[in-house]
Design a protein around this motif. Structure first.
Motif, mmCIF file in Angstrom:
data_model
loop_
_atom_site.group_PDB
_atom_site.id
_atom_site.type_symbol
_atom_site.label_atom_id
_atom_site.label_comp_id
_atom_site.label_asym_id
_atom_site.label_seq_id
_atom_site.Cartn_x
_atom_site.Cartn_y
_atom_site.Cartn_z
ATOM 1 N N LYS A 18 0.852 -1.199 0.000
ATOM 2 C CA LYS A 18 0.000 0.000 0.000
ATOM 3 C C LYS A 18 0.888 1.249 0.000
ATOM 4 C CE LYS A 18 -2.917 2.792 2.896
ATOM 5 N NZ LYS A 18 -3.710 2.941 4.101
ATOM 6 N N VAL A 22 1.067 4.243 -2.596
ATOM 7 C CA VAL A 22 0.759 5.623 -2.198
ATOM 8 C C VAL A 22 1.921 6.545 -2.550
ATOM 9 C CG1 VAL A 22 0.411 7.136 -0.202
ATOM 10 C CG2 VAL A 22 -0.856 5.017 -0.371
ATOM 11 N N SER A 25 2.057 7.178 -6.114
ATOM 12 C CA SER A 25 0.984 8.099 -6.475
ATOM 13 C C SER A 25 1.373 9.546 -6.139
ATOM 14 C CB SER A 25 -0.252 7.684 -5.691
ATOM 15 O OG SER A 25 -1.383 8.159 -6.287
ATOM 16 N N VAL B 96 -13.883 13.142 6.620
ATOM 17 C CA VAL B 96 -13.839 14.401 7.378
ATOM 18 C C VAL B 96 -13.649 15.555 6.407
ATOM 19 C CG1 VAL B 96 -12.659 15.681 9.205
ATOM 20 C CG2 VAL B 96 -12.763 13.199 9.318
ATOM 21 N N PHE B 98 -13.313 19.834 6.553
ATOM 22 C CA PHE B 98 -13.369 21.139 7.213
ATOM 23 C C PHE B 98 -13.516 22.184 6.111
ATOM 24 C CE2 PHE B 98 -10.618 18.902 10.446
ATOM 25 C CZ PHE B 98 -11.630 18.787 11.372
ATOM 26 N N ARG B 101 -10.462 24.156 5.060
ATOM 27 C CA ARG B 101 -9.208 23.445 4.785
ATOM 28 C C ARG B 101 -9.350 22.643 3.491
ATOM 29 N NH1 ARG B 101 -6.727 25.766 8.824
ATOM 30 N NH2 ARG B 101 -7.714 25.459 10.823
ATOM 31 N N SER B 102 -8.191 22.276 2.944
ATOM 32 C CA SER B 102 -8.267 21.560 1.679
ATOM 33 C C SER B 102 -7.665 20.170 1.776
ATOM 34 C CB SER B 102 -7.559 22.352 0.596
ATOM 35 O OG SER B 102 -7.684 21.693 -0.618
ATOM 36 N N ASN B 103 -8.383 19.215 1.170
ATOM 37 C CA ASN B 103 -7.887 17.848 1.056
ATOM 38 C C ASN B 103 -7.142 17.645 -0.241
ATOM 39 O OD1 ASN B 103 -8.546 15.875 3.080
ATOM 40 N ND2 ASN B 103 -10.688 16.404 2.753
ATOM 41 N N MET B 105 -4.752 18.557 -3.650
ATOM 42 C CA MET B 105 -3.483 19.220 -3.932
ATOM 43 C C MET B 105 -3.718 20.386 -4.882
ATOM 44 S SD MET B 105 -0.581 16.329 -4.045
ATOM 45 C CE MET B 105 -1.517 14.943 -4.589
ATOM 46 N N ASP B 107 -1.913 22.233 -6.966
ATOM 47 C CA ASP B 107 -1.371 22.423 -8.312
ATOM 48 C C ASP B 107 -1.662 21.298 -9.297
ATOM 49 O OD1 ASP B 107 0.067 24.939 -8.551
ATOM 50 O OD2 ASP B 107 1.169 24.211 -6.811
ATOM 51 N N VAL B 108 -2.334 20.267 -8.834
ATOM 52 C CA VAL B 108 -2.577 19.161 -9.766
ATOM 53 C C VAL B 108 -4.077 19.045 -10.056
ATOM 54 C CG1 VAL B 108 -0.552 17.874 -8.961
ATOM 55 C CG2 VAL B 108 -2.763 17.403 -7.972
ATOM 56 N N ASP B 112 -6.152 13.711 -10.150
ATOM 57 C CA ASP B 112 -4.902 13.154 -9.630
ATOM 58 C C ASP B 112 -4.901 13.100 -8.103
ATOM 59 O OD1 ASP B 112 -3.240 12.579 -12.021
ATOM 60 O OD2 ASP B 112 -3.765 14.652 -12.433
ATOM 61 N N LEU B 115 -6.921 10.088 -7.418
ATOM 62 C CA LEU B 115 -6.156 8.853 -7.636
ATOM 63 C C LEU B 115 -5.276 8.547 -6.425
ATOM 64 C CD1 LEU B 115 -5.206 9.210 -11.388
ATOM 65 C CD2 LEU B 115 -6.373 7.259 -10.354
ATOM 66 N N LEU B 116 -4.782 9.605 -5.813
ATOM 67 C CA LEU B 116 -3.979 9.418 -4.605
ATOM 68 C C LEU B 116 -4.840 8.830 -3.489
ATOM 69 C CD1 LEU B 116 -1.365 9.991 -2.961
ATOM 70 C CD2 LEU B 116 -2.397 12.157 -2.370
ATOM 71 N N PHE B 117 -6.054 9.369 -3.337
ATOM 72 C CA PHE B 117 -6.955 8.848 -2.309
ATOM 73 C C PHE B 117 -7.357 7.402 -2.595
ATOM 74 C CE2 PHE B 117 -8.074 13.506 -1.644
ATOM 75 C CZ PHE B 117 -7.220 13.596 -0.555
ATOM 76 N N ILE B 120 -4.634 5.576 -1.005
ATOM 77 C CA ILE B 120 -4.661 5.715 0.451
ATOM 78 C C ILE B 120 -5.782 4.876 1.064
ATOM 79 C CG2 ILE B 120 -5.149 7.369 2.325
ATOM 80 C CD1 ILE B 120 -3.506 9.429 0.816
ATOM 81 N N ARG B 150 -6.120 24.929 -8.387
ATOM 82 C CA ARG B 150 -5.907 26.378 -8.276
ATOM 83 C C ARG B 150 -6.708 27.171 -9.311
ATOM 84 N NH1 ARG B 150 -1.760 27.126 -12.364
ATOM 85 N NH2 ARG B 150 -0.877 25.074 -12.625
#
Lengths: 267, 319, 243
Positions: A18, A22, A25, B96, B98, B101-103, B105, B107-108, B112, B115-117, B120, B150
């Motif tokens: 994982k 990650v 990614s 979660v 807020f 606040r930002s989850n 990224m 600049d991408v 993308d 895809l990271l999430f 994760i 952005r």
């Protein structure tokens, strides 16, 4: 009992898989991010200038320094340069700037994700711009090793890697202190980075300074010990491994402390 | 069938150190109890609004349930887990958000970050593709998935944040002011989405907000927090009924039928007459009597009686 | 007057964050001790006077790198446009930063001065005091010049770090310049040594380092002249992208 052991191994592999995914990614995202700023790659290469200036000074001073040839000094500088490139690539600078510009609430959000928040923080701050420079330094290192007929073994490579890990864990401990004490502790990082400037100086490991910089502020693991491992190998490689274990324990204690403090006041 | 209790908060207290003053150069701290032994239970599929003025402890409550903060006293059980142990399995089941606040990224492109999430939260590709498609359609942001964050407007960014929050199909979602700073249309879209997802997927949602429309339209149940204590826990309608004191009346008429009735109205109620119209507020319990008087006094063209807004009611409570 | 106010805000802020203040004071002290120790070990000679002199007497050690970061953020975030107040944002930031470094500098100066005096090294305060504005001028121009990279680079902190590294190397803060022939190596013709090493030397001798002042002035002018068109160009780019 055997089955339980297998289960643990299976789970560990799953976790490693994982994290590899990650990190890949994150790396992919960082490449996309810096595609907008291609000039960064040129900038990163320009950081070779201080490296060259340092070599220039060593060349001037080589005759007056006893016990150290220009080659020794150059290798020392090179090992320091490789480490600082890895620091840049791993996003340590970005993380510090992130701490400086974001408040604790942003970190709180990372804590709610099923991933270690420090890895997340470094992930979003990866700096792929360092890769060309890293390749340049590694090629320089290989050329140096070939030209000087240094015999490289797996043990010495592993030793160098562990030596670098000791320093990374040390920086990790500083990050934990920043998480615990918030922005007030950021100058601590810059102090360490200032001190890092002496990492590529020819220190005698057996002197008082050498001992202090090995056991208290493990700066010698940034350049001196890796360069010595390449020449002498075995004992120092083993020593790096032992120190890695010690630092890992200290890092994990600081991480727990940081999280505990954050959970008491955080966000 | 009785629904399962997903969240149990029992007698939870939380203290913060706050600066009290200075002694010479050194700051003096004092312990302030921000949560004073609060307790509540939330069942599966509930949509609960957490209301309270700034500093009342609502965000602290959310943070404790999300595992960000650890309380000094009390027990918390969410989905059978102790939140602050931060077990991976638990974190995979919650979402979660807020509002400030930002989850994602910066600049991408949005996709993308998603895809990271995916990695994760260890989502498989088929589920991920389907989910993104479905949520993007519901939130009307299909065409911005390839755009860097952005370059998005605030409303688009917030909807992308919500998509990221619901991507892994969480069982419980904590939303802290999700509509903060959004315009009327964007807030409406967010509300519609939340309503749908709560209904269709039985997602339990806990929401804190200053926007009373969010609560009125979304939350069947409301928890009112004041000075670290829960002062009301029940259905939102009940809250309105409990607190409501007035109705707002608006009358338009063609002519006056009976002057003495009109005099009675103007003397007995807080109303103002302006040309051929009448506006004002009347006690909730006298609405029937008032209506009768109006029709006796005027040849009515239009007549309406409106409830006080929840915002107004809450304002009165917290004052 | 308004810039004096921002200077005072900087001073007050430093006093508020005591840990930061302590680290600002302690950090150069650690550096000085370590460097003198290392070079002392290498050459078996006392380098403490040298490093106390170059590191503690002269403020540029920390000043411009933090100014440039704030300038960079100002450019990156478009503060210059949104900062709708009748003051020059760059001067405002500079004076604020000067204020932030004032107290730590004063402490370090006292430490350095006492140490040097105890060791029989007399510092001509008039020469030192007269030289400081030239150093601050060069540092501010440098900070302004570096900050323009923010229009073109993403990892702006990196630019700052690299220039600071070059500065440290070429001004005599890492390698002891009293061992090196600076004219022969060409370092003399760059500005860095003139704001640190040469001013320290002149303060000991009690002679005004006019050559160094001229070189610093020329470089400051040069940096500002290069920076100005880039600044304008950068803003055009910023405006074209819609901020």
């Amino acid at each position: 009992m055997k089955l339980k052991g297998l289960e643990i191994i299976r789970k560990s592999f799953k976790k490693i898989k994982k994290y590899v995914k990650v990190l890949a990614s994150f790396f992919r995202a960082s490449i996309i991010r810096y595609n907008n700023y291609k000039i960064e790659y040129i900038y990163s290469l320009s950081t070779i200038i201080p490296f060259l200036i340092t070599l220039f000074f060593w060349k001037i001073l080589e005759d007056s320094i006893e016990g150290w040839s220009f080659n020794d000094l150059a290798l020392l500088t090179l090992m320091g340069a490789i480490l600082s490139t890895l620091i840049e690539l791993g996003g340590f600078w970005g993380v510090m700037l992130w701490f400086d510009r974001n408040d604790r609430g942003n970190l709180a959000l990372m804590i709610t994700k099923p991933i270690n928040p420090l890895i997340y923080l470094h992930g979003i701050n990866f700096f792929p711009g360092s890769i060309p420079k890293l390749i340049f330094y590694l090629m320089l290192l290989i050329t140096f090793i070939i030209q000087n007929n240094i015999s490289i073994s797996i043990l010495s490579v592993v030793g160098v890697v562990f030596s670098y890990i000791v320093f990374f864990l040390f920086l990790g401990i500083i990050e934990c202190i920043i998480i615990a004490f918030d922005k007030a502790a950021i100058p601590l990082f810059y102090t360490i980075i200032d001190i890092f400037k002496i990492a590529d100086k020819p220190i005698d490991l057996s002197s008082v300074l050498g001992v202090v910089l090995t056991f208290f502020v493990p700066l010698t693991f940034a350049a001196l010990i890796p360069s010595k491992i390449l020449y002498e190998g075995r004992e120092l490689a083993l020593f790096s491994f032992i120190m890695t274990v010690v630092m890992l324990i200290m890092f994990s204690l600081s991480y727990r402390f940081a999280m505990k403090r954050f959970e008491a006041v955080g966000g | 069938m009785e629904k399962e209790e997903l969240i149990r908060v029992e007698n939870v207290s939380k203290y913060f150190n706050v600066p009290k003053g200075k002694f010479l150069m050194f700051p003096l701290w004092e312990k302030r109890e921000v949560l004073k032994g609060i307790s509540f239970k939330i069942k599966e599929g509930e949509f609960v609004g957490l209301l309270g003025p700034n500093g009342s402890g609502k965000t602290t409550t959310i943070k404790i349930m999300a595992g960000i903060l650890v309380p000094e006293k009390g027990k918390v059980d969410v989905l059978g887990y102790v939140p602050w142990k931060k077990e991976e399995e638990y974190l995979k089941k919650i979402g979660v958000l807020f509002g400030n606040r930002s989850n994602l990224m910066f600049d991408v492109p949005v996709i993308d970050s998603l895809l990271l999430f995916k990695e994760i939260y260890e989502l498989d590709k088929e589920f991920f593709d389907k989910r993104v498609e479905e949520l993007a359609r519901m939130l009307e942001i299909k065409d911005i998935l390839q755009t860097p964050v952005r370059k998005l407007s605030f409303g688009q960014r917030m909807r992308a944040e919500i998509l990221a929050c619901f991507l892994h199909k969480p069982k419980v979602v904590f939303l802290d002011e999700p509509t903060i700073g959004l315009d009327v249309i964007a807030s409406k879209k967010v509300r519609e989405f939340l309503k749908k997802i709560n209904r269709n997927e039985k997602t339990t949602i806990i929401l804190t907000t200053h926007n009373m429309r969010d609560v009125e339209r979304l939350c069947k149940r409301t928890l009112l927090i004041k000075d670290g204590k829960i002062i009301f826990d029940g259905s939102t309608n009940k809250l309105i009924k409990k607190l409501i004191k007035y109705k707002y009346a608006k009358v338009e008429f063609n002519s006056i039928r009976n002057k003495s009735y009109e005099k009675k109205i103007l003397e007995s109620y807080e109303v103002e007459k302006c040309n051929n119209s009448l506006v004002g507020r009347i006690p909730y319990k006298e609405q029937v009597k008032f209506t009768e008087l109006i029709f006796k006094a005027y040849d009515v063209k239009a007549f309406s009686l409106e409830d006080q807004s929840l915002e107004e009611l809450i304002e009165e409570v917290f004052e | 007057m308004k810039y004096f106010e921002s200077f005072l805000i900087g001073v007050k802020e430093t006093l508020n964050f005591k840990l930061t203040l302590a680290l600002h004071v302690v950090s150069p002290l650690i550096m000085v001790s370590l460097l003198s120790f290392i070079w002392g070990n290498i050459y078996d000679k006392d380098f403490l006077t040298y490093f106390v002199g170059v590191s503690l007497l002269l403020p540029s050690f920390t000043f411009y790198s933090s100014s440039s970061t704030k300038f960079m953020l100002a450019i990156r975030n478009g503060w210059e446009v949104s900062f709708a107040k009748p003051i020059n944002l760059f001067l405002f930031i500079s004076s604020y930063n000067l204020g932030r470094h004032f107290i730590p500098y004063l402490i370090n100066l006292t430490i350095a001065f006492s140490y040097l005096l105890l060791n029989g090294v007399e510092i001509n305060l008039a020469v030192l005091g007269f030289s400081l504005p030239f150093i601050v001028l060069f540092d501010t121009s440098m900070a302004y010049f570096i900050s323009l990279f923010a229009h073109y680079f993403y990892s702006i902190w990196g630019v700052r770090v690299i220039i600071k590294l070059i500065d440290v190397l070429l001004s005599g803060l890492a390698f002891p310049f009293n061992l090196i022939n600076l004219k022969e190596t060409g370092i003399y013709y760059l500005p860095f040594a003139h704001k640190v090493y040469y001013i320290f030397e002149a303060s000991i001798k009690g002679v005004l380092p006019v050559d160094s002042y001229l070189i610093l002035l020329a470089y400051s002018l040069f940096l500002v002249l290069i920076a100005l068109p880039f600044h304008k160009l950068g803003w055009k780019k910023f405006e074209a992208q819609g901020g």
